[in-house]
Scaffold this active site. Structure first.
Site, PDB file in Angstrom:
ATOM      1  N   HIS A   1       5.222   5.722  11.445  1.00 53.72           N
ATOM      2  CA  HIS A   1       4.704   5.622  10.071  1.00 53.72           C
ATOM      3  C   HIS A   1       3.759   6.819   9.877  1.00 53.72           C
ATOM      4  O   HIS A   1       2.547   6.679   9.846  1.00 53.72           O
ATOM      5  CB  HIS A   1       3.957   4.295   9.918  1.00 53.72           C
ATOM      6  CG  HIS A   1       3.662   3.879   8.504  1.00 53.72           C
ATOM      7  ND1 HIS A   1       3.747   4.731   7.421  1.00 53.72           N
ATOM      8  CD2 HIS A   1       3.252   2.685   8.010  1.00 53.72           C
ATOM      9  CE1 HIS A   1       3.413   4.072   6.318  1.00 53.72           C
ATOM     10  NE2 HIS A   1       3.105   2.832   6.649  1.00 53.72           N
TER      11      HIS A   1
ATOM     12  N   ARG B   1      11.288   3.683   3.139  1.00 56.76           N
ATOM     13  CA  ARG B   1      10.960   2.716   4.204  1.00 56.76           C
ATOM     14  C   ARG B   1      12.219   1.914   4.495  1.00 56.76           C
ATOM     15  O   ARG B   1      12.901   1.459   3.569  1.00 56.76           O
ATOM     16  CB  ARG B   1       9.832   1.777   3.785  1.00 56.76           C
ATOM     17  CG  ARG B   1       9.632   0.656   4.796  1.00 56.76           C
ATOM     18  CD  ARG B   1       8.403  -0.168   4.522  1.00 56.76           C
ATOM     19  NE  ARG B   1       7.193   0.578   4.805  1.00 56.76           N
ATOM     20  CZ  ARG B   1       5.969   0.053   4.752  1.00 56.76           C
ATOM     21  NH1 ARG B   1       5.805  -1.220   4.418  1.00 56.76           N
ATOM     22  NH2 ARG B   1       4.909   0.780   5.028  1.00 56.76           N
TER      23      ARG B   1
ATOM     24  N   ARG C   1       0.796  -1.223   0.000  1.00 58.19           N
ATOM     25  CA  ARG C   1       0.000   0.000   0.000  1.00 58.19           C
ATOM     26  C   ARG C   1       0.832   1.278   0.000  1.00 58.19           C
ATOM     27  O   ARG C   1       0.560   2.206  -0.776  1.00 58.19           O
ATOM     28  CB  ARG C   1      -0.929   0.046   1.235  1.00 58.19           C
ATOM     29  CG  ARG C   1      -2.194  -0.714   1.078  1.00 58.19           C
ATOM     30  CD  ARG C   1      -2.584  -1.339   2.389  1.00 58.19           C
ATOM     31  NE  ARG C   1      -1.611  -2.350   2.715  1.00 58.19           N
ATOM     32  CZ  ARG C   1      -1.679  -3.623   2.260  1.00 58.19           C
ATOM     33  NH1 ARG C   1      -2.692  -3.989   1.548  1.00 58.19           N
ATOM     34  NH2 ARG C   1      -0.728  -4.502   2.547  1.00 58.19           N
TER      35      ARG C   1
HETATM   36  N1   CP Z   1      -0.146   0.101   5.757  1.00 57.40           N
HETATM   37  C1   CP Z   1       1.044  -0.248   5.236  1.00 57.40           C
HETATM   38  O1   CP Z   1       2.089   0.283   5.618  1.00 57.40           O
HETATM   39  O2   CP Z   1       0.964  -1.240   4.298  1.00 57.40           O
HETATM   40  P1   CP Z   1       2.198  -1.748   3.432  1.00 57.40           P
HETATM   41  O3   CP Z   1       3.154  -2.453   4.378  1.00 57.40           O
HETATM   42  O4   CP Z   1       1.600  -2.681   2.421  1.00 57.40           O
HETATM   43  O5   CP Z   1       2.846  -0.551   2.809  1.00 57.40           O
END
Ligand code: CP
Length: 302
Positions: free
Chosen positions: A129, A101, A51
């Site tokens: 986050h 990330r 996402r």
């Molecule tokens: N919500 C979220 O961080 O999802 P992902 O790990 O898929 O980016």
């Protein structure tokens, strides 16, 4: 917000969060506008994502920006031993803003201190986050009509859950009553509880999910994160501890919405997905509009 990094949710003020949410609301009405054609956005993902990376890239694409980056650092010179410092300095030559990330707590702050371009933290280990927090706030405001005076339950891995840590810090600005549901091994860390105490807000701790469902406006489910446990036996003990099923929602409030940052493993049964109180896939969609608002604000285009 122009040219500023977003590493922790508190790097921006409450007033700035609200500006982002209001701008995201404008992008939701009109998401395709070619106002970033002159910009390059780098997405550096040293840890898996669906996402966050794809919604950032979708947001940038809909605004006409070019995207460079990687989703697997094993295919880059990191594999040859290049440092984070050198990677960030190099990618800064190729882009106007970096979304990163990384599995290590503090890595995003480090990157923001060495980079000549703004850094957006897309998750650093178990720490923060912040862009997830903004889309969570957007989702809460959209479904409840307000951010103020709500009862919000956080369920699952409250110890390592970076989405929980950032969102609790933000909700402390809105007179929230917190309901914290976790096994004792995964309780919310003291340094996060301190945010709640410093604002003289109330929190209740539970080990049983059924004790909170009828009490709350938002049920924020989270995954027990296998990758954060150093001992697999500890993970096995708690991995199936909370599984939300549709029948458990019978006495919930009419305005209840179920949020989850996703991915889920088994903590929300698929029979919940068709319940109108399930909001997690719309929540993921909201990430595109919020990230459009962030990119344009930090690049100084809005
Ligand atoms: N919500 C979220 O961080 O999802 P992902 O790990 O898929 O980016």
């Amino acid at each position: 917000m122009k040219n500023r990094s977003l590493v922790s949710i508190n790097d921006f003020s409450k007033e700035e969060w609200i500006k982002i949410l209001d701008l995201a609301n404008e992008f939701e009405k009109n998401p395709t506008q070619k106002i970033l054609e002159d910009y390059v956005v780098a997405t550096l993902f040293f840890e898996p994502s669906t996402r966050t990376r794809l919604s950032f890239e979708s947001a940038a694409s809909r605004l006409g920006a070019k995207i460079v980056g990687f989703s697997d650092s094993a295919s880059t010179s990191v594999k040859k031993g290049e440092s984070l410092n050198d990677t960030i300095l190099t990618v800064s030559n190729y882009s106007d803003i970096i979304v990163m990330r990384h599995p290590r707590e503090g890595s995003a702050r480090f990157a923001s201190e060495v980079a000549p371009v703004p850094i957006i933290n897309a998750g650093d280990g178990a720490n923060q986050h912040p862009t997830q927090t903004l889309l969570d706030l957007y989702s809460i405001r959209k479904t409840q009509g307000t951010l103020n005076n709500l009862h919000i339950a956080f369920v699952g891995d409250l110890k390592y859950g970076r989405t929980v840590h950032s969102l609790v810090a933000a909700l402390c600005e809105f007179n929230t009553t917190f309901h914290l549901v976790s096994p004792v091994e995964l309780k919310l860390p003291s340094y996060v509880k301190k945010h709640i105490k410093d604002k003289n807000l109330t929190y209740h701790q539970y080990t049983n999910l059924k004790d909170v469902i009828s009490e709350v406006d938002i049920l924020y489910m989270t995954r027990i994160q296998k990758e954060r446990f150093s001992d697999p036996i500890d993970y096995e003990k708690v991995k199936n501890i909370y599984i939300l099923e549709n029948s458990m929602l019978d006495n919930s409030k009419d305005n209840l919405k179920i949020l989850h940052p996703l991915p889920r493993v088994n903590e929300i049964n698929e029979d919940v997905d068709t319940n109108p109180k399930a909001y997690y896939f719309q929540q993921a969609l909201n990430g595109v509009f919020v990230r459009q608002a962030l990119l344009t604000s930090i690049l100084g285009v809005k």
